[in-house]
Design a protein around this motif. Structure first.
Motif, PDB file in Angstrom:
ATOM      1  N   ASP A 294       1.266  -1.751   0.276  1.00 43.64           N
ATOM      2  CA  ASP A 294      -0.413   0.008  -0.269  1.00 43.64           C
ATOM      3  C   ASP A 294       0.761   1.357   0.313  1.00 43.64           C
ATOM      4  OD1 ASP A 294      -2.289   1.508  -0.081  1.00 43.64           O
ATOM      5  OD2 ASP A 294      -2.893   1.041   2.298  1.00 43.64           O
ATOM      6  N   ALA A 295       1.113   1.975  -1.049  1.00 46.23           N
ATOM      7  CA  ALA A 295       1.452   2.664  -1.466  1.00 46.23           C
ATOM      8  C   ALA A 295       1.130   3.948  -1.550  1.00 46.23           C
ATOM      9  CB  ALA A 295       2.719   2.549  -2.516  1.00 46.23           C
ATOM     10  N   LYS A 296       0.562   5.491  -0.839  1.00 46.86           N
ATOM     11  CA  LYS A 296       0.355   6.372  -0.971  1.00 46.86           C
ATOM     12  C   LYS A 296       0.767   7.622   0.117  1.00 46.86           C
ATOM     13  CE  LYS A 296      -4.651   3.242  -0.055  1.00 46.86           C
ATOM     14  NZ  LYS A 296      -5.727   3.327   0.625  1.00 46.86           N
ATOM     15  N   ASP A 297       0.615   8.635  -0.789  1.00 46.79           N
ATOM     16  CA  ASP A 297       0.719  10.101  -0.112  1.00 46.79           C
ATOM     17  C   ASP A 297       2.373  10.056  -0.354  1.00 46.79           C
ATOM     18  OD1 ASP A 297      -2.223  10.654   0.055  1.00 46.79           O
ATOM     19  OD2 ASP A 297      -2.359   9.252   2.326  1.00 46.79           O
ATOM     20  N   ASN A 298       3.022   9.706  -0.773  1.00 45.62           N
ATOM     21  CA  ASN A 298       4.536  10.214  -0.360  1.00 45.62           C
ATOM     22  C   ASN A 298       4.611  11.195  -1.529  1.00 45.62           C
ATOM     23  OD1 ASN A 298       5.864   7.502   0.906  1.00 45.62           O
ATOM     24  ND2 ASN A 298       4.419   6.067  -1.263  1.00 45.62           N
ATOM     25  N   THR A 299       5.283  12.286  -1.162  1.00 41.41           N
ATOM     26  CA  THR A 299       5.318  13.214  -2.201  1.00 41.41           C
ATOM     27  C   THR A 299       5.711  13.273  -3.327  1.00 41.41           C
ATOM     28  OG1 THR A 299       5.868  15.082  -0.109  1.00 41.41           O
ATOM     29  CG2 THR A 299       6.380  15.570  -1.627  1.00 41.41           C
ATOM     30  N   ASP A 300       6.960  12.349  -3.854  1.00 39.26           N
ATOM     31  CA  ASP A 300       7.402  11.802  -4.854  1.00 39.26           C
ATOM     32  C   ASP A 300       7.097  10.945  -5.174  1.00 39.26           C
ATOM     33  OD1 ASP A 300       8.418  12.094  -7.477  1.00 39.26           O
ATOM     34  OD2 ASP A 300      10.162  13.243  -6.457  1.00 39.26           O
ATOM     35  N   ASP A 301       7.551  10.084  -5.935  1.00 34.32           N
ATOM     36  CA  ASP A 301       7.311   8.732  -6.954  1.00 34.32           C
ATOM     37  C   ASP A 301       7.027   7.743  -5.326  1.00 34.32           C
ATOM     38  OD1 ASP A 301       7.312   9.621  -9.195  1.00 34.32           O
ATOM     39  OD2 ASP A 301       9.302   8.944  -9.076  1.00 34.32           O
ATOM     40  N   ALA A 302       6.229   6.888  -5.524  1.00 37.71           N
ATOM     41  CA  ALA A 302       5.599   5.894  -4.276  1.00 37.71           C
ATOM     42  C   ALA A 302       6.905   4.954  -4.752  1.00 37.71           C
ATOM     43  CB  ALA A 302       4.211   4.789  -4.529  1.00 37.71           C
ATOM     44  N   LEU A 303       7.022   4.802  -6.398  1.00 40.06           N
ATOM     45  CA  LEU A 303       8.641   2.864  -6.008  1.00 40.06           C
ATOM     46  C   LEU A 303       9.127   4.317  -7.394  1.00 40.06           C
ATOM     47  CD1 LEU A 303       6.094   1.928  -5.106  1.00 40.06           C
ATOM     48  CD2 LEU A 303       6.861  -0.357  -6.315  1.00 40.06           C
ATOM     49  N   LYS A 304      10.081   4.114  -7.537  1.00 37.77           N
ATOM     50  CA  LYS A 304      11.192   4.441  -8.054  1.00 37.77           C
ATOM     51  C   LYS A 304      12.319   3.350  -8.277  1.00 37.77           C
ATOM     52  CE  LYS A 304      13.995   8.547  -9.994  1.00 37.77           C
ATOM     53  NZ  LYS A 304      14.483   9.739  -8.908  1.00 37.77           N
ATOM     54  N   MET A 305      12.800   3.159  -9.659  1.00 38.47           N
ATOM     55  CA  MET A 305      13.596   2.167  -9.899  1.00 38.47           C
ATOM     56  C   MET A 305      14.479   2.122 -11.444  1.00 38.47           C
ATOM     57  SD  MET A 305      12.612  -0.247  -7.668  1.00 38.47           S
ATOM     58  CE  MET A 305      11.192   0.080  -6.003  1.00 38.47           C
ATOM     59  N   VAL A 306      15.681   2.402 -10.930  1.00 37.72           N
ATOM     60  CA  VAL A 306      16.611   2.877 -11.532  1.00 37.72           C
ATOM     61  C   VAL A 306      17.676   1.849 -11.485  1.00 37.72           C
ATOM     62  CG1 VAL A 306      18.234   4.269 -13.064  1.00 37.72           C
ATOM     63  CG2 VAL A 306      16.142   5.272 -11.729  1.00 37.72           C
ATOM     64  N   GLU A 307      17.660   1.663 -13.338  1.00 32.79           N
ATOM     65  CA  GLU A 307      18.733   0.639 -13.688  1.00 32.79           C
ATOM     66  C   GLU A 307      19.767   1.218 -14.639  1.00 32.79           C
ATOM     67  OE1 GLU A 307      22.037  -1.430 -14.368  1.00 32.79           O
ATOM     68  OE2 GLU A 307      20.422  -2.756 -12.959  1.00 32.79           O
ATOM     69  N   SER A 308      21.140   1.042 -14.766  1.00 35.40           N
ATOM     70  CA  SER A 308      21.487   2.128 -15.073  1.00 35.40           C
ATOM     71  C   SER A 308      23.123   1.081 -15.429  1.00 35.40           C
ATOM     72  CB  SER A 308      22.411   2.883 -14.735  1.00 35.40           C
ATOM     73  OG  SER A 308      23.135   3.281 -13.730  1.00 35.40           O
ATOM     74  N   GLU A 309      23.941   1.645 -16.732  1.00 34.38           N
ATOM     75  CA  GLU A 309      25.051   0.375 -17.743  1.00 34.38           C
ATOM     76  C   GLU A 309      24.598  -0.954 -17.665  1.00 34.38           C
ATOM     77  OE1 GLU A 309      28.114   1.919 -15.316  1.00 34.38           O
ATOM     78  OE2 GLU A 309      27.431   3.352 -14.850  1.00 34.38           O
ATOM     79  N   ASP A 310      25.594  -1.756 -17.786  1.00 42.65           N
ATOM     80  CA  ASP A 310      25.093  -2.799 -18.070  1.00 42.65           C
ATOM     81  C   ASP A 310      24.488  -4.164 -17.021  1.00 42.65           C
ATOM     82  OD1 ASP A 310      26.696  -2.394 -20.585  1.00 42.65           O
ATOM     83  OD2 ASP A 310      28.768  -3.091 -18.904  1.00 42.65           O
ATOM     84  N   GLY A 311      22.685  -4.341 -17.560  1.00 40.06           N
ATOM     85  CA  GLY A 311      22.362  -4.595 -16.117  1.00 40.06           C
ATOM     86  C   GLY A 311      20.760  -4.559 -16.989  1.00 40.06           C
ATOM     87  N   ASP A 312      20.050  -5.894 -16.555  1.00 38.09           N
ATOM     88  CA  ASP A 312      18.868  -6.061 -16.665  1.00 38.09           C
ATOM     89  C   ASP A 312      18.064  -5.583 -15.679  1.00 38.09           C
ATOM     90  OD1 ASP A 312      19.290  -7.156 -19.161  1.00 38.09           O
ATOM     91  OD2 ASP A 312      19.835  -9.277 -18.403  1.00 38.09           O
ATOM     92  N   LEU A 313      16.722  -4.816 -15.473  1.00 36.00           N
ATOM     93  CA  LEU A 313      16.176  -4.453 -14.248  1.00 36.00           C
ATOM     94  C   LEU A 313      14.593  -5.479 -15.017  1.00 36.00           C
ATOM     95  CD1 LEU A 313      14.761  -1.280 -13.920  1.00 36.00           C
ATOM     96  CD2 LEU A 313      13.621  -2.783 -13.723  1.00 36.00           C
ATOM     97  N   SER A 314      14.402  -6.129 -13.826  1.00 37.92           N
ATOM     98  CA  SER A 314      12.831  -7.159 -14.003  1.00 37.92           C
ATOM     99  C   SER A 314      12.543  -7.145 -12.872  1.00 37.92           C
ATOM    100  CB  SER A 314      13.085  -8.571 -13.452  1.00 37.92           C
ATOM    101  OG  SER A 314      14.163  -9.349 -14.783  1.00 37.92           O
TER     102      SER A 314
END
Length: 472
Positions: free
Chosen positions: A373-393
């Motif tokens: 349950d993700a509510k009322d956060n000032t910015d993104d509720a969930l933020k996922m960043v994968e950079s350079e040589d890698g996968d995001l699943s």
């Protein structure tokens, strides 16, 4: 991925339980604390001094009926494992100091105990560097440093509730991405059960509820169950891993709520320049014309000052803003994966992102979210960043994300690597301005990207960039 994450969760928990089971098997006779005085015979201070001389695990049993108040730091200088076992007492201090120092990186277990600092800290009533527990890992340490809390409450400290540092510059280590310092070959295992860390870090900039800094080739293993991380001045939890090694984190039946407001916006907004941000064409704006860094505020550290230049040297964009913090923040940099499993958990009211996970360098980011349950956060509720040589699943199942100031959930893959996000039985609504702000999935690199949506509803829409969207 679900099986892999669940398998790791079981592995981390088993390792922690094995560490606990060895306490009784390897311990010498326990040391009893029979006096609630600050020092002298039978006190907790005397018990820790005696335990420091032991070559094997020592159990310290707090048998006092009353609480214990201390006036200076309780230091354990031994290298052998230590277990402090209470029965619901409070160890407290009215002094802005560390309550417990584990100065040689020893394994630590604490059960049925409350740790209480002076409290009433804020940006207008700042404190020093007083922490609930500080574990300083030795530079030459190997193996796994084990940190276990069971039925423990920590509150009222100006700085971190808990800081575990495997970093030779300690509090100047910085985040995993671009962080400083070197560390030992050791890994760090944190297991928390029925733990509450509340109202800490409110007297000092960037002080979290619990923070682990890991440098060198070791990993971070983190497991929290039935625990609460609330009202920290910075992040509720921050795990920072740099150089070789990964982060493997699990949170079950827990809360990451109302964190990140040491930098009080109501108080600090008046110190922002009139033109706090700008974006320009090449050659249109000089760096010298960017507003100066903020000075003269209650804490100038609270202001971020970011400037991006064109190759010509002119300003592409700038932004001056107040630096808030997150509910749960993980940064992994260098060779190593970031795996996270968040189950039956609340992520509400944080003053920046709710969950903010980033993996950079060689390695992958894998995320599983179930019934969050993700509510009322000032910015993104969930933020996922994968950079350079890698996968995001990522797999989001039964996520509810509403009334957040940013996206309901945001995923971004940069450089080489694939992006695969599956959303199942999830709901978003009323995030940011409601225009494609429920879910954002973005592939900036060269790999393939897929978003699979199953039985989900996004009242505020989806933004998908360079992504194949499949609805089932």
């Amino acid at each position: 991925m679900k099986h892999a994450l669940n398998g790791f969760s079981t592995l981390a928990l088993a390792a922690a339980m094995t560490a606990m089971s060895t306490l009784s098997a390897l311990a010498d006779g326990p040391i009893l604390v029979t006096s609630a005085e600050d020092s002298g015979e039978g006190t907790l201070r005397a018990a820790l001094e005696a335990a420091s001389k032991s070559e094997g695990l020592t159990q310290v049993l707090i048998a006092t009926d009353g609480n214990i108040e201390i006036k200076s730091t309780l230091d354990y200088a031994g290298t052998a494992p230590l277990a402090i076992l209470g029965k619901g007492q409070t160890v407290k201090t009215s002094v802005d100091t560390n309550l417990f120092n584990i100065s040689q990186g020893a394994d630590l277990t604490v059960t049925e105990l409350n740790l209480e600092g002076p409290g009433k800290f804020n940006i207008e009533n700042q404190g020093g560097t007083g922490k609930g527990i500080f574990v300083d890992v030795r530079d030459d340490q190997t193996g796994t440093v084990t940190f276990i809390l069971d039925d423990v409450e920590i509150s009222g400290f100006a700085d971190y509730g808990v800081l575990i540092s495997d970093c030779d510059v300690v509090e100047n280590c910085g985040a995993g991405r671009g962080g400083k310092g070197n560390g030992s070959p050791a890994s760090i295992l944190v297991r928390l059960n029925d733990v509450k860390i509340d109202d800490v870090g409110n007297g000092h900039f960037d002080a979290d509820g619990l923070r682990v800094d890991e440098r060198g080739p070791g990993d971070i293993f983190f497991y929290a169950k039935d625990s609460e991380f609330t009202h920290a001045g910075a992040d509720g939890i921050e795990l920072d891993e740099g150089q070789e090694g990964g982060v493997f984190a699990t949170a079950v039946d827990s809360r990451f709520d109302d964190n990140g407001n040491y930098c009080d916006g109501k108080l600090l907004e008046s110190f922002l320049p009139k033109e706090a941000e700008g974006e320009f064409e090449d050659g249109a704006f000089k760096e010298a014309d960017v507003p100066a860094k903020v000075t003269g505020s209650p804490d100038d550290s609270c202001f971020e000052h970011e400037v991006e230049l064109y190759e010509s040297g002119s300003v592409k964009e700038y932004e001056i803003s107040i630096d808030y913090d997150d509910g749960f923040d993980i940064d992994e940099a260098g060779p190593g994966d970031l795996w996270a499993l968040i189950v039956d958990t609340s992520v509400k009211g944080n003053h920046d992102e709710g969950l903010d996970f980033g993996e950079e360098g060689e390695g992958n980011l894998k995320l599983g979210v179930w019934n969050v349950d993700a509510k009322d956060n000032t910015d993104d509720a969930l933020k996922m960043v994968e950079s350079e040589d890698g996968d995001l699943s990522a797999l989001l199942a039964k996520l509810t994300s509403k009334n957040n100031g940013g996206y309901g959930a945001a995923f971004k893959q940069i450089d080489e690597g694939t992006l695969n996000v599956t959303v199942d039985q999830s709901r978003t609504a009323d995030n940011d301005d409601g225009d494609e702000t429920g879910l954002k999935v973005e592939q900036v690199g060269t790999g393939e990207a897929t978003l699979r949506i199953i039985a989900s509803e996004f009242k505020d829409g989806i933004k998908a960039k360079n992504v194949n969207v499949i609805e089932e």
